[in-house]
Design a protein around this motif. Structure first.
Motif, PDB file in Angstrom:
ATOM      1  N   ALA A   1      -2.464  -3.573  13.743  1.00  0.00           N
ATOM      2  CA  ALA A   1      -1.983  -4.079  12.458  1.00  0.00           C
ATOM      3  C   ALA A   1      -2.492  -3.201  11.323  1.00  0.00           C
ATOM      4  N   LYS A   2      -1.603  -2.918  10.373  1.00  0.00           N
ATOM      5  CA  LYS A   2      -1.963  -2.131   9.197  1.00  0.00           C
ATOM      6  C   LYS A   2      -1.913  -3.042   7.982  1.00  0.00           C
ATOM      7  N   ARG A   3      -3.010  -3.106   7.265  1.00  0.00           N
ATOM      8  CA  ARG A   3      -3.125  -4.005   6.108  1.00  0.00           C
ATOM      9  C   ARG A   3      -2.583  -3.351   4.847  1.00  0.00           C
ATOM     10  N   ALA A   4      -1.968  -4.198   3.997  1.00  0.00           N
ATOM     11  CA  ALA A   4      -1.547  -3.758   2.664  1.00  0.00           C
ATOM     12  C   ALA A   4      -1.711  -4.939   1.719  1.00  0.00           C
ATOM     13  N   ASP A   5      -2.425  -4.733   0.623  1.00  0.00           N
ATOM     14  CA  ASP A   5      -2.573  -5.787  -0.378  1.00  0.00           C
ATOM     15  C   ASP A   5      -1.380  -5.739  -1.325  1.00  0.00           C
ATOM     16  N   SER A   6      -0.780  -6.904  -1.592  1.00  0.00           N
ATOM     17  CA  SER A   6       0.347  -6.931  -2.522  1.00  0.00           C
ATOM     18  C   SER A   6      -0.174  -6.742  -3.951  1.00  0.00           C
ATOM     19  N   HIS A   7       0.459  -5.864  -4.694  1.00  0.00           N
ATOM     20  CA  HIS A   7       0.009  -5.581  -6.061  1.00  0.00           C
ATOM     21  C   HIS A   7       1.209  -5.212  -6.921  1.00  0.00           C
ATOM     22  N   PRO A   8       1.295  -5.762  -8.134  1.00  0.00           N
ATOM     23  CA  PRO A   8       0.375  -6.796  -8.622  1.00  0.00           C
ATOM     24  C   PRO A   8       0.589  -8.104  -7.866  1.00  0.00           C
TER      25      PRO A   8
ATOM     26  N   ASP B   1      -1.769 -17.093   1.135  1.00  0.00           N
ATOM     27  CA  ASP B   1      -1.649 -17.020  -0.326  1.00  0.00           C
ATOM     28  C   ASP B   1      -0.664 -15.951  -0.784  1.00  0.00           C
ATOM     29  N   GLY B   2      -0.054 -15.230   0.145  1.00  0.00           N
ATOM     30  CA  GLY B   2       0.933 -14.217  -0.201  1.00  0.00           C
ATOM     31  C   GLY B   2       0.353 -12.933  -0.771  1.00  0.00           C
ATOM     32  N   LEU B   3      -0.958 -12.743  -0.678  1.00  0.00           N
ATOM     33  CA  LEU B   3      -1.597 -11.601  -1.316  1.00  0.00           C
ATOM     34  C   LEU B   3      -1.855 -10.434  -0.367  1.00  0.00           C
ATOM     35  N   VAL B   4      -1.785 -10.672   0.932  1.00  0.00           N
ATOM     36  CA  VAL B   4      -2.100  -9.625   1.904  1.00  0.00           C
ATOM     37  C   VAL B   4      -0.991  -9.575   2.954  1.00  0.00           C
TER      38      VAL B   4
END
Length: 269
Positions: free
Chosen positions: A92-99, A78-81
């Motif tokens: 792996a290092k997670r980053a949430d896309s914002h906005p 979904d392109g959000l994470v």
């Protein structure tokens, strides 16, 4: 064993006379080509599992994958994470896309620079995401095509493959990408083109397996079907090596990866 023997032979080549030097240079060239091919085949046949989706990668479905610097960046469906992956350790290092972006799946994942990526969906909606902290912003594309069949970045220019097979090129602007100029007209395009890579030459492939390269606007068709055994039942244009000389194709029916030279010659599978 073959690699060790070939390397040892390289060290023993005679260089005491002009004739021997010329002969040595010829043999050295041939051996180095053989070594390169052996290393390539080793990589193709013994894939390295970097990380599994849903385990170290914090989402089950990957929507895009791109190499940026020494890291691999995976994007959720979904392109959000995002997940920045160290290929040596698999961490792996997670980053949430914002906005959250307005880009919809499926999308094309492109490396913009050493810290950001560009997502472009098939309706020409685009977003730039900072791969370090997930910060996202919409990227406007002036006068975009109604449907995008392929997208590529080269020297800060965005190339878009349109539904009729034509290609437009868009220069980078402060807010995204400017009005496109026609790089390839529809009357010189590959029919039913579905994939695009730009690495100096422009490479286009179609649903029926037709592949062509364009250099300075001149088209040259690539025919790799006859040299591949077993025959390809389907193909996907994957990537071009950094030297611009090796083309990687995938067969989605059996998971094969095929390496060919830009002239269509088969290297290995």
């Amino acid at each position: 064993v073959a690699l060790v023997d070939a390397t040892a032979r390289l060290a023993q080549l005679p260089r005491t006379s002009r004739q021997r030097r010329e002969r040595a240079e010829l043999i050295e060239t041939e051996l180095r080509a053989s070594l390169d091919r052996a290393r390539l085949l080793t990589r193709l046949r013994e894939p390295l599992l970097v990380a599994r989706a849903g385990e170290k990668i914090p989402f089950p479905a990957i929507g895009g994958l791109i190499a940026i610097g020494s890291q691999i960046v995976a994007v959720s469906h979904d392109g959000l994470v995002l997940a920045t992956i160290n290929p040596r350790t698999g961490d792996a290092k997670r980053a949430d896309s914002h906005p959250a972006t307005n880009v919809a799946s499926p999308f094309f994942t492109l490396a913009l620079d050493d810290r950001s990526m560009l997502l472009v969906d098939d309706h020409a909606r685009a977003a730039i995401i900072n791969t370090r902290d997930g910060t996202a912003q919409s990227a406007a594309i002036e006068q975009p095509p109604a449907t995008v069949r392929g997208a590529a970045l080269y020297q800060s220019r965005l190339y878009l493959l349109r539904e009729d097979g034509s290609i437009s090129r868009h220069a980078r602007t402060a807010g995204g990408f400017g009005r496109g100029t026609v790089w390839l007209a529809a009357d010189r395009a590959v029919a039913n083109a579905r994939a695009l890579i730009v690495a100096g030459p422009v490479i286009v492939s179609a649903d029926d397996g037709t592949m062509a390269t364009y250099v300075a606007g001149r088209r040259k068709d690539l025919n790799v079907i006859q040299s591949v055994d077993p025959p390809l039942s389907g193909r996907a244009l994957l990537a071009v090596a950094s030297d611009g000389e090796t083309l990687y194709l995938g067969d989605p029916s059996d998971g094969r990866i095929i390496a060919v030279r830009m002239n269509g010659e088969l290297i290995g599978q």
